[in-house]
Scaffold this motif. Sequence first.
Motif, mmCIF file in Angstrom:
data_model
loop_
_atom_site.group_PDB
_atom_site.id
_atom_site.type_symbol
_atom_site.label_atom_id
_atom_site.label_comp_id
_atom_site.label_asym_id
_atom_site.label_seq_id
_atom_site.Cartn_x
_atom_site.Cartn_y
_atom_site.Cartn_z
ATOM 1 N N LEU A 60 0.837 -1.205 0.000
ATOM 2 C CA LEU A 60 0.000 0.000 0.000
ATOM 3 C C LEU A 60 0.870 1.254 0.000
ATOM 4 C CD1 LEU A 60 -2.597 1.679 0.354
ATOM 5 C CD2 LEU A 60 -2.437 1.231 2.820
ATOM 6 N N ALA A 74 -8.937 0.228 0.581
ATOM 7 C CA ALA A 74 -8.308 -0.794 1.408
ATOM 8 C C ALA A 74 -9.356 -1.699 2.043
ATOM 9 C CB ALA A 74 -7.466 -0.135 2.505
ATOM 10 N N ALA A 87 -4.557 2.984 7.493
ATOM 11 C CA ALA A 87 -4.686 2.780 6.041
ATOM 12 C C ALA A 87 -4.815 4.118 5.315
ATOM 13 C CB ALA A 87 -5.874 1.883 5.737
#
Length: 201
Positions: A60, A74, A87
């Motif tokens: 990521l 995500a 995230a």
Amino acid sequence: MFVRIAVFDPLPVYRHGIMTILREAGLSGDAPDDVFAWMDGDHPRLVVLSLLGGDDWERLGRLCRTYDDVLVVALLPDDAVTTHVRALAAGAVAAVPRDVQPSAVRAAVEAVIAGRTLLPIDVLRGLTTPGAVTPPEAVPPSPRELGWLRELSTGATVADVADRAGYSERMMFRLLRELYTRMRAGNRTEALLLARERGWL
């Protein structure tokens, strides 16, 4: 607007399920084995990315650092506010737990395509209120990152590590900086000390 969509998850059946959800919403997607190889072309790109372990979080971060126009939805291992915030701080533009109903995944993807995002109120408060979210624990490095730390601990330079890893020196500095941040270390020395204290090296 045409948006290329990729679904990246280690389980083929889960990837198939997400792609079915997208098709039912009139969207099409790919399920590449290598999301970075897929990231070519000029069209806007959206990646639905599962975050299950250290390598996924690294993926990521690398995606969002390398492609500043990528949109990442995500799929989280839990619904904790700290996991959502982590995230989003790493570059995702939306996040939902992996075990939500199909309609929630579809709504998150459709909102992002429309230029919006859907966030639980607690997550919004966690993002905007200082001290509202306890910082997460230091994240253990991935096996590849441990290799980098081992090399640095034996006197290798960042240029040496970059050369062996196949990155430019500039990119390696960025990757290491992101690693130190995830480890809750301010610099290389702190990261190496922390890694030794926790038995990672």
